[in-house]
Design a protein around this motif. Structure first.
Motif, PDB file in Angstrom:
ATOM      1  N   UNK A  28       8.888   2.075  -5.389  1.00  0.00           N
ATOM      2  CA  UNK A  28       9.586   0.932  -5.986  1.00  0.00           C
ATOM      3  C   UNK A  28       8.925   0.524  -7.289  1.00  0.00           C
ATOM      4  N   UNK A  29       7.594   0.487  -7.301  1.00  0.00           N
ATOM      5  CA  UNK A  29       6.885   0.100  -8.519  1.00  0.00           C
ATOM      6  C   UNK A  29       7.141   1.099  -9.647  1.00  0.00           C
ATOM      7  N   UNK A  30       7.086   2.386  -9.339  1.00  0.00           N
ATOM      8  CA  UNK A  30       7.271   3.412 -10.371  1.00  0.00           C
ATOM      9  C   UNK A  30       8.695   3.391 -10.917  1.00  0.00           C
ATOM     10  N   UNK A  31       9.681   3.436 -10.015  1.00  0.00           N
ATOM     11  CA  UNK A  31      11.067   3.520 -10.472  1.00  0.00           C
ATOM     12  C   UNK A  31      11.544   2.220 -11.120  1.00  0.00           C
ATOM     13  N   UNK A  35      12.944   1.969 -14.903  1.00  0.00           N
ATOM     14  CA  UNK A  35      14.272   1.388 -15.134  1.00  0.00           C
ATOM     15  C   UNK A  35      14.198   0.197 -16.089  1.00  0.00           C
ATOM     16  N   UNK A  36      13.228  -0.698 -15.886  1.00  0.00           N
ATOM     17  CA  UNK A  36      13.131  -1.871 -16.759  1.00  0.00           C
ATOM     18  C   UNK A  36      12.737  -1.481 -18.186  1.00  0.00           C
ATOM     19  N   UNK A  50       4.147  -7.095 -19.221  1.00  0.00           N
ATOM     20  CA  UNK A  50       4.930  -8.002 -18.372  1.00  0.00           C
ATOM     21  C   UNK A  50       5.808  -7.209 -17.418  1.00  0.00           C
ATOM     22  N   UNK A  51       6.456  -6.151 -17.922  1.00  0.00           N
ATOM     23  CA  UNK A  51       7.319  -5.311 -17.082  1.00  0.00           C
ATOM     24  C   UNK A  51       6.493  -4.602 -16.011  1.00  0.00           C
ATOM     25  N   UNK A  52       5.313  -4.106 -16.372  1.00  0.00           N
ATOM     26  CA  UNK A  52       4.456  -3.422 -15.395  1.00  0.00           C
ATOM     27  C   UNK A  52       3.995  -4.379 -14.301  1.00  0.00           C
TER      28      UNK A  52
END
Length: 124
Positions: A28-31, A35-36, A50-52
């Motif tokens: 979930x974290x990787x995808x 995606x973001x 921030x996205x990470x």
């Protein structure tokens, strides 16, 4: 006067995460990061951070909400017969440790009591 001793508290065992929980959280974290980043098309280092962080938080949330595997009733009954559960072990209280014997100073042997009290053993 009662002498109290330092006791080790009874520790409850925390459940360990399963392989499925770790896998779902990591994926979930990787995808979600990919995606973001692709959807926002950002190039700023601050927005990437921030996205990470948001993706890591989402991965942690997913990992914590994956249900734990259920234990069958027969296996649970066999386990409670062999090892006590937290519910069957009484809570540790100060009254439970009142009877604990604390060793005092050792008595002098007969050879050391023959010398005078103020004399050191290395002095001749």
């Amino acid at each position: 006067m009662q002498r109290t001793t330092r006791q080790t508290p009874i520790r409850t065992q925390l459940p360990t995460p399963t392989v499925a929980q770790c896998t779902y959280g990591a994926m979930t974290a990787v995808f979600s990061t990919l995606a973001m980043l692709l959807l926002s098309q950002t190039t700023s280092g601050a927005w990437i951070a921030v996205i990470a962080c948001a993706a890591l938080g989402l991965g942690l949330l997913v990992a914590m909400t994956v249900p734990m595997p259920l234990v069958k009733k027969a296996a649970r009954g066999a386990r409670t017969r062999t090892s006590p559960t937290a519910a069957s072990v009484p809570a540790a209280t100060a009254e439970a440790y009142d009877g604990v014997r604390v060793p005092g100073p050792r008595a002098r042997s007969s050879a050391s009591s023959a010398s005078s009290v103020g004399e050191h053993s290395l002095r001749g």
